[in-house]
Design a protein around this motif. Structure first.
Motif, short mmCIF file in Angstrom:
data_model
loop_
_atom_site.label_atom_id
_atom_site.label_comp_id
_atom_site.label_asym_id
_atom_site.label_seq_id
_atom_site.Cartn_x
_atom_site.Cartn_y
_atom_site.Cartn_z
N GLN A 1 0.85 -1.19 0.00
CA GLN A 1 0.00 0.00 0.00
C GLN A 1 0.89 1.25 0.00
O GLN A 1 1.88 1.31 0.72
CB GLN A 1 -0.93 0.03 1.22
CG GLN A 1 -1.92 -1.11 1.30
CD GLN A 1 -1.32 -2.42 1.78
OE1 GLN A 1 -0.28 -2.44 2.44
NE2 GLN A 1 -1.94 -3.54 1.45
N HIS B 1 -1.48 -3.16 -3.92
CA HIS B 1 -2.41 -3.54 -2.86
C HIS B 1 -3.58 -4.36 -3.35
O HIS B 1 -4.21 -5.08 -2.56
CB HIS B 1 -2.94 -2.28 -2.18
CG HIS B 1 -3.70 -1.38 -3.13
ND1 HIS B 1 -3.05 -0.62 -4.07
CD2 HIS B 1 -5.02 -1.14 -3.28
CE1 HIS B 1 -3.96 0.06 -4.77
NE2 HIS B 1 -5.15 -0.24 -4.32
N PHE C 1 -2.82 -3.20 9.91
CA PHE C 1 -1.91 -2.42 9.08
C PHE C 1 -1.19 -1.38 9.96
O PHE C 1 -1.73 -0.93 10.97
CB PHE C 1 -2.68 -1.67 7.99
CG PHE C 1 -3.36 -2.57 6.98
CD1 PHE C 1 -2.71 -2.91 5.80
CD2 PHE C 1 -4.64 -3.05 7.21
CE1 PHE C 1 -3.33 -3.74 4.87
CE2 PHE C 1 -5.27 -3.88 6.28
CZ PHE C 1 -4.61 -4.22 5.11
N TYR D 1 -3.33 5.90 1.51
CA TYR D 1 -3.01 4.68 2.25
C TYR D 1 -4.23 4.00 2.87
O TYR D 1 -4.43 2.79 2.72
CB TYR D 1 -1.99 5.02 3.34
CG TYR D 1 -1.56 3.85 4.19
CD1 TYR D 1 -0.75 2.85 3.67
CD2 TYR D 1 -1.95 3.75 5.52
CE1 TYR D 1 -0.34 1.77 4.45
CE2 TYR D 1 -1.55 2.68 6.31
CZ TYR D 1 -0.76 1.69 5.77
OH TYR D 1 -0.36 0.64 6.55
N TYR D 2 -5.06 4.78 3.57
CA TYR D 2 -6.23 4.20 4.24
C TYR D 2 -7.13 3.48 3.25
O TYR D 2 -7.56 2.34 3.49
CB TYR D 2 -7.02 5.30 4.96
CG TYR D 2 -8.31 4.84 5.58
CD1 TYR D 2 -8.31 4.22 6.83
CD2 TYR D 2 -9.53 5.04 4.93
CE1 TYR D 2 -9.51 3.79 7.41
CE2 TYR D 2 -10.72 4.61 5.51
CZ TYR D 2 -10.70 4.00 6.74
OH TYR D 2 -11.88 3.58 7.30
N CYS E 1 -5.58 0.20 2.05
CA CYS E 1 -5.66 -0.84 3.09
C CYS E 1 -7.06 -1.45 3.11
O CYS E 1 -7.22 -2.68 3.20
CB CYS E 1 -5.33 -0.27 4.46
SG CYS E 1 -3.61 0.24 4.69
N THR F 1 -7.49 -3.74 0.08
CA THR F 1 -6.79 -5.01 0.29
C THR F 1 -7.65 -5.95 1.14
O THR F 1 -7.83 -7.12 0.81
CB THR F 1 -5.44 -4.78 0.98
OG1 THR F 1 -4.56 -4.07 0.10
CG2 THR F 1 -4.78 -6.11 1.34
N VAL G 1 -10.48 -4.78 9.85
CA VAL G 1 -9.33 -3.92 9.57
C VAL G 1 -9.01 -3.08 10.81
O VAL G 1 -9.89 -2.44 11.39
CB VAL G 1 -9.61 -2.97 8.39
CG1 VAL G 1 -8.42 -2.03 8.16
CG2 VAL G 1 -9.91 -3.75 7.13
N PHE H 1 -5.51 -0.68 12.80
CA PHE H 1 -4.24 0.02 12.54
C PHE H 1 -3.42 0.09 13.82
O PHE H 1 -3.95 0.37 14.90
CB PHE H 1 -4.52 1.43 12.00
CG PHE H 1 -5.22 1.43 10.68
CD1 PHE H 1 -4.51 1.36 9.50
CD2 PHE H 1 -6.61 1.46 10.62
CE1 PHE H 1 -5.16 1.33 8.27
CE2 PHE H 1 -7.28 1.43 9.40
CZ PHE H 1 -6.55 1.37 8.23
N GLY I 1 0.25 -5.34 5.37
CA GLY I 1 1.04 -4.23 4.88
C GLY I 1 2.54 -4.41 5.05
O GLY I 1 3.32 -3.59 4.57
#
Length: 343
Positions: A148, A181, A212, A226-227, A230, A233, A250, A252, A287
């Protein structure tokens, strides 16, 4: 085709006609001692792509507090997951191995030279670009090992490569690898790694977290993709596995400093799942191309301890793709695609 040119006078032979592939990961300290950790953290935390605060605000904190207190703490964390056999971090071990296996897979193209570097620490991007050029690489593919895209990861690798070119009299042509990704091979490799790992357990995870690395929410608000990458993915992985959204979540991890980061946070989610009565979970880090401090210590150790402390019973960390056949197949596919027209 590789060529060599003999220049007049006492100049040595100049190699030419080769293609370089440079795999680049985040970085690693040279050791777990205070000095090595401070040197590594200084390079990392002075990168304007990583910490976007004004220097006048950030540097007094960094040099007055962080670099005096954090090296010891981080060094102890690294010590728990250090590759004692080779006296190095596993990130260095895996990145080197990935380069070796990539070189073997490209053996049918003798004019291709594969190397590896780190954005922070050694070997540096500049040193390996110079090495590849001296080996006759007139074209170089720089591969930031991040599926990503984020400005704090992919972009800073590219920045450093372009910065190195500024100092070269004889510049090679340079390509950089875009994010992958949503590449079907990458999604399939992640799915296979989950299926294989779960098949080896004597229990079934109720929930699998895709954890991630986080970034400050302000970076996302400024336009960092990026978000979204992710989330895509995870959605594609969920579809590939045929799972409901509640089973593949998901989150972080690895937030740092007082800012709000991307949510939901991995550590808080692990705690809440256990407190809500979930007894069996697994965590995978899509990631990260290689296992490192953030996966081996933060997830496999800290998150597991938190889950058990809050009432959970079974916790497992699913390893990164590392140098597995599935993982290498993804990297090779990306490299061959991005070398199109050069090979």
């Amino acid at each position: 085709m590789q060529n060599s040119v003999s220049l007049p006078g006492s100049h040595p032979t100049v190699e030419s006609g080769r293609i370089g592939v440079l795999l680049v990961n985040l970085g690693t300290p040279d050791g777990t001692d205070y000095t090595s950790m401070r040197r590594y953290l200084k390079e990392f935390l002075t990168d304007k792509r990583v910490i976007e605060w004004p220097r006048a605000l950030w540097y007094p904190i960094l040099f007055g507090i962080v670099l005096n207190t954090r090296p010891g703490k981080v060094g102890k964390a690294y010590e728990t997951i250090w590759n004692k056999e080779r006296n190095e971090s596993f990130l260095r071990t895996y990145t080197r191995r990935q380069a070796e296996l990539m070189a073997a897979s490209m053996a049918g193209h003798p004019n291709v030279v594969v190397d590896w570097a780190m954005r922070y620490g050694q070997p540096s991007i500049a040193s390996r670009l110079e090495h590849l050029q001296k080996q006759g690489c007139e074209r170089i593919l720089v591969f930031p090992l991040y599926p990503q895209y984020a400005a704090a990861t992919t972009a800073t690798v590219n920045d450093k490569a372009f910065e190195a070119l500024l100092k070269m009299r004889w510049q090679p042509a340079l390509r950089t690898v875009p994010p992958y990704h949503d590449d079907p091979a990458y999604i399939d490799a992640l799915a296979v790694s989950i299926e294989k790992h779960v098949a080896g357990l004597d229990w079934e995870p109720e929930v699998v977290l895709t954890s991630f690395h986080g970034i400050p929410k302000s970076y996302f608000d400024k336009g960092d993709p990026y978000y979204c990458q992710c989330q895509k993915t995870a959605r594609l992985l969920r579809e590939r596995l045929g799972w409901r959204k509640e089973r593949l979540m998901v989150t972080f991890q690895s937030r740092f400093g007082p800012e709000e980061w991307l949510q939901p946070y991995t550590d808080k989610t692990v705690e809440k799942l256990a407190q809500d009565g979930v007894k069996r979970i697994a965590v995978i880090n899509p990631g990260f191309v290689s296992d490192c401090l953030e996966t081996l210590e933060e997830i496999a150790e800290q998150a597991a301890e938190s889950f058990h402390h809050n009432g959970g019973e079974h916790f497992t960390h699913i390893p990164c793709l590392n140098d597995s056949p599935e993982g290498m197949a993804v990297l090779e596919k990306v490299v061959r695609r991005e070398l199109a027209g050069w090979l």
